[in-house]
Design a protein around this motif. Structure first.
Motif, PDB file in Angstrom:
ATOM      1  N   ARG A  30       0.861  -1.170   0.000  1.00  0.00           N
ATOM      2  CA  ARG A  30       0.000   0.000   0.000  1.00  0.00           C
ATOM      3  C   ARG A  30       0.906   1.232   0.000  1.00  0.00           C
ATOM      4  NH1 ARG A  30      -5.235   0.977   1.646  1.00  0.00           N
ATOM      5  NH2 ARG A  30      -5.710  -0.753   0.303  1.00  0.00           N
ATOM      6  N   SER A  31       0.612   2.207  -0.854  1.00  0.00           N
ATOM      7  CA  SER A  31       1.376   3.444  -0.744  1.00  0.00           C
ATOM      8  C   SER A  31       0.424   4.619  -0.583  1.00  0.00           C
ATOM      9  CB  SER A  31       2.331   3.641  -1.920  1.00  0.00           C
ATOM     10  OG  SER A  31       1.642   3.742  -3.109  1.00  0.00           O
ATOM     11  N   VAL A  32       0.937   5.661  -0.003  1.00  0.00           N
ATOM     12  CA  VAL A  32       0.116   6.791   0.354  1.00  0.00           C
ATOM     13  C   VAL A  32       0.751   8.054  -0.215  1.00  0.00           C
ATOM     14  CG1 VAL A  32       1.248   6.879   2.622  1.00  0.00           C
ATOM     15  CG2 VAL A  32      -0.912   8.051   2.314  1.00  0.00           C
ATOM     16  N   GLN A  33      -0.091   8.930  -0.737  1.00  0.00           N
ATOM     17  CA  GLN A  33       0.403  10.193  -1.271  1.00  0.00           C
ATOM     18  C   GLN A  33       0.298  11.251  -0.178  1.00  0.00           C
ATOM     19  OE1 GLN A  33      -1.789  12.101  -4.460  1.00  0.00           O
ATOM     20  NE2 GLN A  33       0.102  12.552  -5.537  1.00  0.00           N
ATOM     21  N   VAL A  34       1.438  11.857   0.125  1.00  0.00           N
ATOM     22  CA  VAL A  34       1.479  12.830   1.214  1.00  0.00           C
ATOM     23  C   VAL A  34       1.763  14.209   0.634  1.00  0.00           C
ATOM     24  CG1 VAL A  34       2.627  13.461   3.376  1.00  0.00           C
ATOM     25  CG2 VAL A  34       2.328  11.057   2.797  1.00  0.00           C
ATOM     26  N   ARG A  35       0.950  15.162   1.044  1.00  0.00           N
ATOM     27  CA  ARG A  35       1.181  16.539   0.605  1.00  0.00           C
ATOM     28  C   ARG A  35       1.852  17.292   1.739  1.00  0.00           C
ATOM     29  NH1 ARG A  35      -3.659  20.633   0.049  1.00  0.00           N
ATOM     30  NH2 ARG A  35      -3.166  20.704   2.255  1.00  0.00           N
ATOM     31  N   THR A  36       2.935  17.986   1.418  1.00  0.00           N
ATOM     32  CA  THR A  36       3.615  18.782   2.444  1.00  0.00           C
ATOM     33  C   THR A  36       3.878  20.179   1.910  1.00  0.00           C
ATOM     34  OG1 THR A  36       5.689  17.821   1.654  1.00  0.00           O
ATOM     35  CG2 THR A  36       4.809  16.923   3.703  1.00  0.00           C
ATOM     36  N   PHE A  37       4.046  21.106   2.824  1.00  0.00           N
ATOM     37  CA  PHE A  37       4.501  22.431   2.441  1.00  0.00           C
ATOM     38  C   PHE A  37       6.013  22.423   2.590  1.00  0.00           C
ATOM     39  CE2 PHE A  37       5.636  26.834   2.821  1.00  0.00           C
ATOM     40  CZ  PHE A  37       4.819  27.451   1.894  1.00  0.00           C
ATOM     41  N   ASN A  38       6.714  22.593   1.439  1.00  0.00           N
ATOM     42  CA  ASN A  38       8.168  22.466   1.464  1.00  0.00           C
ATOM     43  C   ASN A  38       8.842  23.830   1.464  1.00  0.00           C
ATOM     44  OD1 ASN A  38       7.553  19.808   1.218  1.00  0.00           O
ATOM     45  ND2 ASN A  38       8.612  19.494  -0.727  1.00  0.00           N
ATOM     46  N   ALA A  39       9.927  23.903   2.195  1.00  0.00           N
ATOM     47  CA  ALA A  39      10.727  25.119   2.195  1.00  0.00           C
ATOM     48  C   ALA A  39      12.191  24.740   2.310  1.00  0.00           C
ATOM     49  CB  ALA A  39      10.326  26.019   3.354  1.00  0.00           C
ATOM     50  N   GLY A  40      13.022  25.390   1.508  1.00  0.00           N
ATOM     51  CA  GLY A  40      14.460  25.153   1.593  1.00  0.00           C
ATOM     52  C   GLY A  40      15.018  25.884   2.796  1.00  0.00           C
ATOM     53  N   HIS A  41      16.045  25.270   3.404  1.00  0.00           N
ATOM     54  CA  HIS A  41      16.670  25.975   4.518  1.00  0.00           C
ATOM     55  C   HIS A  41      18.181  25.991   4.363  1.00  0.00           C
ATOM     56  CE1 HIS A  41      18.500  22.640   6.725  1.00  0.00           C
ATOM     57  NE2 HIS A  41      17.420  21.927   6.506  1.00  0.00           N
ATOM     58  N   ILE A  42      18.797  27.033   4.898  1.00  0.00           N
ATOM     59  CA  ILE A  42      20.248  27.095   5.015  1.00  0.00           C
ATOM     60  C   ILE A  42      20.533  27.312   6.486  1.00  0.00           C
ATOM     61  CG2 ILE A  42      22.238  28.589   4.608  1.00  0.00           C
ATOM     62  CD1 ILE A  42      21.559  28.730   1.740  1.00  0.00           C
ATOM     63  N   PHE A  43      21.348  26.449   7.055  1.00  0.00           N
ATOM     64  CA  PHE A  43      21.599  26.473   8.505  1.00  0.00           C
ATOM     65  C   PHE A  43      20.289  26.479   9.293  1.00  0.00           C
ATOM     66  CE2 PHE A  43      25.565  28.312   6.817  1.00  0.00           C
ATOM     67  CZ  PHE A  43      26.435  27.353   7.297  1.00  0.00           C
ATOM     68  N   TYR A  44      19.345  25.685   8.810  1.00  0.00           N
ATOM     69  CA  TYR A  44      18.047  25.481   9.474  1.00  0.00           C
ATOM     70  C   TYR A  44      17.160  26.718   9.464  1.00  0.00           C
ATOM     71  CZ  TYR A  44      20.740  21.488  10.863  1.00  0.00           C
ATOM     72  OH  TYR A  44      21.546  20.379  10.822  1.00  0.00           O
ATOM     73  N   ILE A  45      17.589  27.767   8.744  1.00  0.00           N
ATOM     74  CA  ILE A  45      16.725  28.950   8.649  1.00  0.00           C
ATOM     75  C   ILE A  45      15.976  28.868   7.324  1.00  0.00           C
ATOM     76  CG2 ILE A  45      16.664  31.474   8.542  1.00  0.00           C
ATOM     77  CD1 ILE A  45      19.499  31.257  10.000  1.00  0.00           C
ATOM     78  N   PRO A  46      14.662  28.691   7.367  1.00  0.00           N
ATOM     79  CA  PRO A  46      13.902  28.594   6.123  1.00  0.00           C
ATOM     80  C   PRO A  46      13.995  29.892   5.336  1.00  0.00           C
ATOM     81  CG  PRO A  46      12.442  28.623   8.043  1.00  0.00           C
ATOM     82  CD  PRO A  46      13.826  28.623   8.569  1.00  0.00           C
TER      83      PRO A  46
END
Ligand code: ZN
Ligand code: ZN
Length: 168
Positions: A30-46
Motif C-alpha cells: 500500500r502506498s500513500v500520497q502525502v502533501r507537504t509544504f516544502n521550504a528550503g533551509h540554510i543552517f536550518y533557517i527557512p
C-alpha cells in the motif's frame, strides 16, 4: 566553509492511497500520497518557500515505491566491461616499480570479470515496473484506512468525507 542546507516538509497530510508495487520492498504494498509544504533551509533557517508538493511513499518502508534501491543491471554490465579493460594489464609491460599493481590487475580483474558475468547470466532480467504494476489489483477499500469513515463515490473517484483522502 561547510554549508548545511536541506528541505523542510511541513504540515504533512495524506491526500490519497493506492495499491502499489514497491521496488524497495520488492512486493505489492500500500502506498500513500502525502502533501507537504516544502521550504528550503540554510543552517536550518527557512528561506525558500516551494509551496505544496505531493509525493508517494510506501506505507511499509517509507520510501518512494518506484525508485529502486538495487544496483541497476546496466551498471553491472558497465562494471563487467571496465573489469575486462583492467584485464588488459596482461598486455602491459611489467616494470619494477609498477609490477605489484600490474599483477594485482592481472589476477584480480579477470576473476572479478568472470564472477560478474556469471552473476549477470544466472540472474534473470527482472520484470519492469510497468509489468509489475499491471499485476497489482487496484485498491477496493470501502472504509478509509486512516480515519475509518465510509468512503464516498463521487463522480468516478472515491474519497473520504472525513479526512479527504482519495482512493486511487
Ligand atoms: Zn516499500
Ligand atoms: Zn478518512
Amino acid at each position: 566553509m561547510l554549508i548545511i542546507y536541506g528541505l523542510y516538509r511541513w504540515k504533512p497530510k495524506q491526500v490519497a492511497f493506492r495499491n502499489d508495487y514497491c521496488l524497495p520492498c520488492g512486493q505489492m504494498r500500500r502506498s500513500v500520497q502525502v502533501r507537504t509544504f516544502n521550504a528550503g533551509h540554510i543552517f536550518y533557517i527557512p528561506f525558500l518557500p516551494f509551496g505544496f508538493w505531493k509525493r508517494w511513499l510506501g506505507t511499509t518502508c517509507g520510501r518512494d515505491p518506484h525508485v529502486s534501491t538495487k544496483t541497476r543491471r546496466g551498471f553491472k554490465w558497465a562494471g563487467f566491461f571496465i573489469l575486462l579493460l583492467f584485464s588488459g594489464a596482461w598486455f602491459a609491460p611489467v616494470e619494477p616499480d609498477t609490477q605489484v599493481m600490474i599483477w594485482i590487475f592481472r589476477l584480480a580483474a579477470p576473476v572479478a570479470a568472470i564472477l560478474t558475468l556469471v552473476h549477470l547470466l544466472l540472474t534473470k532480467k527482472e520484470p519492469s515496473l510497468k509489468e509489475r504494476l499491471a499485476t497489482v489489483q487496484p485498491a477496493a477499500d470501502t472504509i478509509c484506512p486512516f480515519c475509518g469513515a465510509q468512503l464516498l463515490m463521487m463522480s468516478s473517484q472515491c474519497s473520504c468525507p472525513s479526512c479527504g483522502v482519495v482512493r486511487n
